[in-house]
Write an enzyme that holds these catalytic residues in place. Sequence first.
Site, PDB file in Angstrom:
ATOM      1  N   GLU A  67      38.469 173.769 -17.939  1.00  0.00           N
ATOM      2  CA  GLU A  67      37.124 173.282 -18.293  1.00  0.00           C
ATOM      3  C   GLU A  67      36.103 174.402 -18.239  1.00  0.00           C
ATOM      4  OE1 GLU A  67      39.306 172.081 -16.204  1.00  0.00           O
ATOM      5  OE2 GLU A  67      38.751 170.116 -15.442  1.00  0.00           O
ATOM      6  N   CYS A 127      34.490 172.148 -11.323  1.00  0.00           N
ATOM      7  CA  CYS A 127      34.255 171.996 -12.772  1.00  0.00           C
ATOM      8  C   CYS A 127      33.170 170.956 -13.031  1.00  0.00           C
ATOM      9  CB  CYS A 127      35.541 171.619 -13.498  1.00  0.00           C
ATOM     10  SG  CYS A 127      36.676 173.019 -13.612  1.00  0.00           S
ATOM     11  N   CYS A 150      38.124 168.877 -11.668  1.00  0.00           N
ATOM     12  CA  CYS A 150      37.965 169.114 -10.223  1.00  0.00           C
ATOM     13  C   CYS A 150      36.475 169.184  -9.884  1.00  0.00           C
ATOM     14  CB  CYS A 150      38.677 170.400  -9.811  1.00  0.00           C
ATOM     15  SG  CYS A 150      37.778 171.899 -10.260  1.00  0.00           S
ATOM     16  N   ASN A 196      43.691 176.800 -18.440  1.00  0.00           N
ATOM     17  CA  ASN A 196      43.583 177.383 -17.101  1.00  0.00           C
ATOM     18  C   ASN A 196      44.285 178.734 -17.019  1.00  0.00           C
ATOM     19  OD1 ASN A 196      45.880 175.637 -17.367  1.00  0.00           O
ATOM     20  ND2 ASN A 196      46.170 175.568 -15.162  1.00  0.00           N
ATOM     21  N   CYS A 253      39.820 177.227 -13.887  1.00  0.00           N
ATOM     22  CA  CYS A 253      40.221 175.984 -14.549  1.00  0.00           C
ATOM     23  C   CYS A 253      39.892 176.028 -16.041  1.00  0.00           C
ATOM     24  CB  CYS A 253      39.468 174.803 -13.952  1.00  0.00           C
ATOM     25  SG  CYS A 253      39.888 174.413 -12.262  1.00  0.00           S
ATOM     26  N   GLU A 287      45.631 181.356 -14.179  1.00  0.00           N
ATOM     27  CA  GLU A 287      45.917 181.524 -12.749  1.00  0.00           C
ATOM     28  C   GLU A 287      46.032 183.000 -12.391  1.00  0.00           C
ATOM     29  OE1 GLU A 287      49.201 178.878 -11.814  1.00  0.00           O
ATOM     30  OE2 GLU A 287      47.872 177.138 -12.032  1.00  0.00           O
TER      31      GLU A 287
HETATM   32  N1  THU Z   1      43.055 172.869 -13.039  1.00  0.00           N
HETATM   33  C1  THU Z   1      42.257 172.850 -14.151  1.00  0.00           C
HETATM   34  O1  THU Z   1      42.428 173.678 -15.076  1.00  0.00           O
HETATM   35  N2  THU Z   1      41.280 171.934 -14.209  1.00  0.00           N
HETATM   36  C2  THU Z   1      41.018 171.018 -13.232  1.00  0.00           C
HETATM   37  O2  THU Z   1      40.002 170.334 -13.291  1.00  0.00           O
HETATM   38  C3  THU Z   1      41.963 170.829 -12.146  1.00  0.00           C
HETATM   39  C4  THU Z   1      42.912 171.951 -11.936  1.00  0.00           C
HETATM   40  C5  THU Z   1      44.088 173.908 -12.925  1.00  0.00           C
HETATM   41  C6  THU Z   1      43.795 174.943 -11.887  1.00  0.00           C
HETATM   42  C7  THU Z   1      45.176 175.434 -11.553  1.00  0.00           C
HETATM   43  O3  THU Z   1      45.519 176.450 -12.481  1.00  0.00           O
HETATM   44  C8  THU Z   1      46.074 174.237 -11.797  1.00  0.00           C
HETATM   45  O4  THU Z   1      45.321 173.325 -12.578  1.00  0.00           O
HETATM   46  C9  THU Z   1      46.527 173.535 -10.529  1.00  0.00           C
HETATM   47  O5  THU Z   1      45.459 173.228  -9.711  1.00  0.00           O
END
Ligand code: THU
Length: 160
Positions: free
Chosen positions: A75, A115, A112, A62, A73, A64
């Site tokens: 995925e 994704c 999520c 991920n 994310c 940010e």
């Molecule tokens: N995140 C993912 O990388 N994948 C997911 O399916 C759920 C959330 C990341 C996004 C963000 O950087 C952190 O987790 C908190 O939400």
Amino acid sequence: MKTITISTQFTIYNDINELPVAIQNISKHAVQIREKAYAPYSKFKVGAAVLLENGEIIVGANQENAAYPSGLCAERVAIFQAGSLCADVKIKALFLSAASELTTTSTPIPPCGACRQSIAEYELKQNEPIEIYFMGETGEIYKSSSIKDLLPLLFNKNLL
Ligand code: THU
């Protein structure tokens, strides 16, 4: 009026060693790339490893952003990279591993909603299911044999 019930199915593994060897292998890639996640805001690091039908492995973590919605994310980082570099090679499996710097994540962390929708696009495109394995930092590993188990009634191109 009527009510419908949609049931979905998951396999639960207690330990990585119970998984097929190829999946154990991508799980290691997911954990390795998870450590490289750029997650200064949430401190929640996610690693994703995609296994292609030709044996190639593509990873993502991920990313940010100070403008929160501009991040992405793990995925989608991984699956978009697979879609870019190996557009015509089918995706067999996706493994997710998540760990928080603030607490130990021992429950499986599923993809999520956004994704799930992205994964669905690739599963429909290749017309073959993508196995999705997900876990926290420790603990059980969940497997769904298709995105359809994670996203029933999914939106797709046939509805456009
Ligand atoms: N995140 C993912 O990388 N994948 C997911 O399916 C759920 C959330 C990341 C996004 C963000 O950087 C952190 O987790 C908190 O939400």
